[in-house]
Design a protein around this motif. Structure first.
Motif, PDB file in Angstrom:
ATOM      1  N   THR A  28     154.514  -3.134  55.058  1.00  0.00           N
ATOM      2  CA  THR A  28     154.428  -3.331  56.501  1.00  0.00           C
ATOM      3  C   THR A  28     153.547  -4.520  56.870  1.00  0.00           C
ATOM      4  O   THR A  28     153.319  -4.778  58.043  1.00  0.00           O
ATOM      5  CB  THR A  28     153.851  -2.077  57.180  1.00  0.00           C
ATOM      6  N   VAL A  29     153.038  -5.241  55.880  1.00  0.00           N
ATOM      7  CA  VAL A  29     152.117  -6.345  56.107  1.00  0.00           C
ATOM      8  C   VAL A  29     152.702  -7.619  55.523  1.00  0.00           C
ATOM      9  O   VAL A  29     153.318  -7.603  54.456  1.00  0.00           O
ATOM     10  CB  VAL A  29     150.750  -6.051  55.437  1.00  0.00           C
ATOM     11  N   ASN A  30     152.501  -8.741  56.230  1.00  0.00           N
ATOM     12  CA  ASN A  30     152.862 -10.051  55.699  1.00  0.00           C
ATOM     13  C   ASN A  30     151.593 -10.855  55.531  1.00  0.00           C
ATOM     14  O   ASN A  30     150.807 -10.986  56.462  1.00  0.00           O
ATOM     15  CB  ASN A  30     153.807 -10.798  56.658  1.00  0.00           C
ATOM     16  N   LEU A  31     151.366 -11.376  54.350  1.00  0.00           N
ATOM     17  CA  LEU A  31     150.211 -12.212  54.067  1.00  0.00           C
ATOM     18  C   LEU A  31     150.727 -13.487  53.440  1.00  0.00           C
ATOM     19  O   LEU A  31     151.349 -13.446  52.369  1.00  0.00           O
ATOM     20  CB  LEU A  31     149.237 -11.491  53.125  1.00  0.00           C
ATOM     21  N   ASN A  32     150.520 -14.593  54.135  1.00  0.00           N
ATOM     22  CA  ASN A  32     151.029 -15.892  53.672  1.00  0.00           C
ATOM     23  C   ASN A  32     152.536 -15.856  53.427  1.00  0.00           C
ATOM     24  O   ASN A  32     153.042 -16.427  52.470  1.00  0.00           O
ATOM     25  CB  ASN A  32     150.297 -16.354  52.409  1.00  0.00           C
ATOM     26  N   GLY A  33     153.255 -15.125  54.307  1.00  0.00           N
ATOM     27  CA  GLY A  33     154.707 -15.059  54.209  1.00  0.00           C
ATOM     28  C   GLY A  33     155.231 -14.108  53.156  1.00  0.00           C
ATOM     29  O   GLY A  33     156.427 -14.051  52.913  1.00  0.00           O
ATOM     30  N   SER A  35     155.696 -10.210  51.956  1.00  0.00           N
ATOM     31  CA  SER A  35     155.683  -8.827  52.404  1.00  0.00           C
ATOM     32  C   SER A  35     155.003  -7.958  51.352  1.00  0.00           C
ATOM     33  O   SER A  35     155.278  -8.083  50.161  1.00  0.00           O
ATOM     34  CB  SER A  35     157.119  -8.362  52.630  1.00  0.00           C
ATOM     35  N   MET A  36     154.070  -7.083  51.810  1.00  0.00           N
ATOM     36  CA  MET A  36     153.346  -6.219  50.869  1.00  0.00           C
ATOM     37  C   MET A  36     152.819  -4.989  51.580  1.00  0.00           C
ATOM     38  O   MET A  36     152.839  -4.917  52.803  1.00  0.00           O
ATOM     39  CB  MET A  36     152.213  -6.989  50.205  1.00  0.00           C
ATOM     40  N   THR A  37     152.357  -4.026  50.797  1.00  0.00           N
ATOM     41  CA  THR A  37     151.760  -2.820  51.360  1.00  0.00           C
ATOM     42  C   THR A  37     150.361  -3.159  51.886  1.00  0.00           C
ATOM     43  O   THR A  37     149.763  -4.164  51.471  1.00  0.00           O
ATOM     44  CB  THR A  37     151.636  -1.710  50.300  1.00  0.00           C
ATOM     45  N   PRO A  38     149.806  -2.336  52.768  1.00  0.00           N
ATOM     46  CA  PRO A  38     148.438  -2.580  53.227  1.00  0.00           C
ATOM     47  C   PRO A  38     147.426  -2.641  52.071  1.00  0.00           C
ATOM     48  O   PRO A  38     146.513  -3.465  52.085  1.00  0.00           O
ATOM     49  CB  PRO A  38     148.150  -1.391  54.148  1.00  0.00           C
ATOM     50  N   ALA A  39     147.586  -1.783  51.067  1.00  0.00           N
ATOM     51  CA  ALA A  39     146.666  -1.802  49.919  1.00  0.00           C
ATOM     52  C   ALA A  39     146.773  -3.110  49.147  1.00  0.00           C
ATOM     53  O   ALA A  39     145.764  -3.675  48.715  1.00  0.00           O
ATOM     54  CB  ALA A  39     146.939  -0.614  49.001  1.00  0.00           C
ATOM     55  N   GLN A  40     147.987  -3.617  48.976  1.00  0.00           N
ATOM     56  CA  GLN A  40     148.174  -4.890  48.286  1.00  0.00           C
ATOM     57  C   GLN A  40     147.566  -6.030  49.103  1.00  0.00           C
ATOM     58  O   GLN A  40     146.938  -6.930  48.541  1.00  0.00           O
ATOM     59  CB  GLN A  40     149.664  -5.164  48.050  1.00  0.00           C
ATOM     60  N   ALA A  41     147.743  -5.983  50.421  1.00  0.00           N
ATOM     61  CA  ALA A  41     147.180  -7.026  51.285  1.00  0.00           C
ATOM     62  C   ALA A  41     145.655  -7.006  51.222  1.00  0.00           C
ATOM     63  O   ALA A  41     145.018  -8.059  51.169  1.00  0.00           O
ATOM     64  CB  ALA A  41     147.662  -6.836  52.718  1.00  0.00           C
TER      65      ALA A  41
END
Length: 53
Positions: A28-33, A35-41
Motif C-alpha cells: 500500500t506504500v510507494n517509495l521512490n516509485g 510499491s511495497m508493504t509498510p514494513a518494507q518501506a
C-alpha cells in the motif's frame, strides 16, 4: 484509495499496552516509485528519523 488502504484496519490506542497495531501485509506504500508493504518501506527509509525521535 483511502478506503481500500485502511479497509479492515483495527484501531489501537496507547492504553492498550499489551497489544500492537497490526501493519498491513499489502503493498500500500510507494517509495521512490516502488510499491511495497509498510514494513518494507519502514526498513527502506532508515535515513528518515522516526516521528518519536
Amino acid at each position: 484509495m483511502t478506503e481500500s488502504t485502511v479497509g479492515g484496519a483495527h484501531a489501537s490506542t496507547a492504553d492498550q499496552a499489551k497489544t500492537c497495531a497490526k501493519v498491513s501485509p499489502y503493498k500500500t506504500v510507494n517509495l521512490n516509485g516502488v510499491s511495497m508493504t509498510p514494513a518494507q518501506a519502514y526498513a527502506a527509509a532508515r535515513s528518515t528519523p522516526d516521528s518519536d525521535a
